[in-house]
Scaffold this motif. Sequence first.
Motif, PDB file in Angstrom:
ATOM      1  N   SER A 117       0.787  -1.232   0.000  1.00  0.00           N
ATOM      2  CA  SER A 117       0.000   0.000   0.000  1.00  0.00           C
ATOM      3  C   SER A 117       0.820   1.284   0.000  1.00  0.00           C
ATOM      4  CB  SER A 117      -0.920   0.028   1.223  1.00  0.00           C
ATOM      5  OG  SER A 117      -1.814  -1.046   1.183  1.00  0.00           O
ATOM      6  N   ASN A 137      -5.793  -1.424  -4.508  1.00  0.00           N
ATOM      7  CA  ASN A 137      -6.727  -2.466  -4.102  1.00  0.00           C
ATOM      8  C   ASN A 137      -7.288  -2.123  -2.727  1.00  0.00           C
ATOM      9  OD1 ASN A 137      -7.854  -4.897  -3.070  1.00  0.00           O
ATOM     10  ND2 ASN A 137      -6.490  -6.117  -4.357  1.00  0.00           N
ATOM     11  N   ARG A 139      -8.713  -3.970  -0.600  1.00  0.00           N
ATOM     12  CA  ARG A 139      -8.343  -4.993   0.400  1.00  0.00           C
ATOM     13  C   ARG A 139      -6.968  -4.720   0.992  1.00  0.00           C
ATOM     14  NH1 ARG A 139      -8.997 -10.335  -2.697  1.00  0.00           N
ATOM     15  NH2 ARG A 139      -8.447  -8.916  -4.355  1.00  0.00           N
ATOM     16  N   ASP A 140      -6.056  -4.218   0.171  1.00  0.00           N
ATOM     17  CA  ASP A 140      -4.721  -3.880   0.688  1.00  0.00           C
ATOM     18  C   ASP A 140      -4.811  -2.757   1.714  1.00  0.00           C
ATOM     19  OD1 ASP A 140      -3.557  -5.809  -0.943  1.00  0.00           O
ATOM     20  OD2 ASP A 140      -3.094  -4.388  -2.537  1.00  0.00           O
TER      21      ASP A 140
END
Length: 147
Positions: A117, A137, A139-140
């Motif tokens: 990230s 992303n 989710r990251d």
Amino acid sequence: MIRVQQEDFNVQSLYECLVEENKTGAVVMFVGLVRQFADLPKEQCSFELEHYPGMTEQNLSSIVTEAKGRWELLNVTVVHRVGTLSVDDQIVFVGVSSAHRAEAFQACDFIMDYLKSRAAFWKKENQGSDSKWVSANIRDEESLERW
């Protein structure tokens, strides 16, 4: 050790750099590979990574420094490749050694979460004649919340 490089890396030699005789009780390593990301033959897919020299290494150094402040670590190694990579190529190595396994596991996981990230890498997927830059992303980003 922190390296950003085009050439492949040797996991065994990186492992050996992590071990300190009579001190190391645990070594945790993560090796990321380029996965198949399109419904095409893998030979028609490639992955390009660009970085901002100097800034990327500084980002990685800050992440490692933060990990060393949270856990008692002996050694940390981060190697990230740039350039054009093919499916199944090694892309990233994160290795952590410590006297105890829990610290090594947590630190390795932390470093990978922040590397995904916060490190200055730009990724592009090439699928045959098409290519697209990879967006951040969610989710990251969500993974960082646990730290």
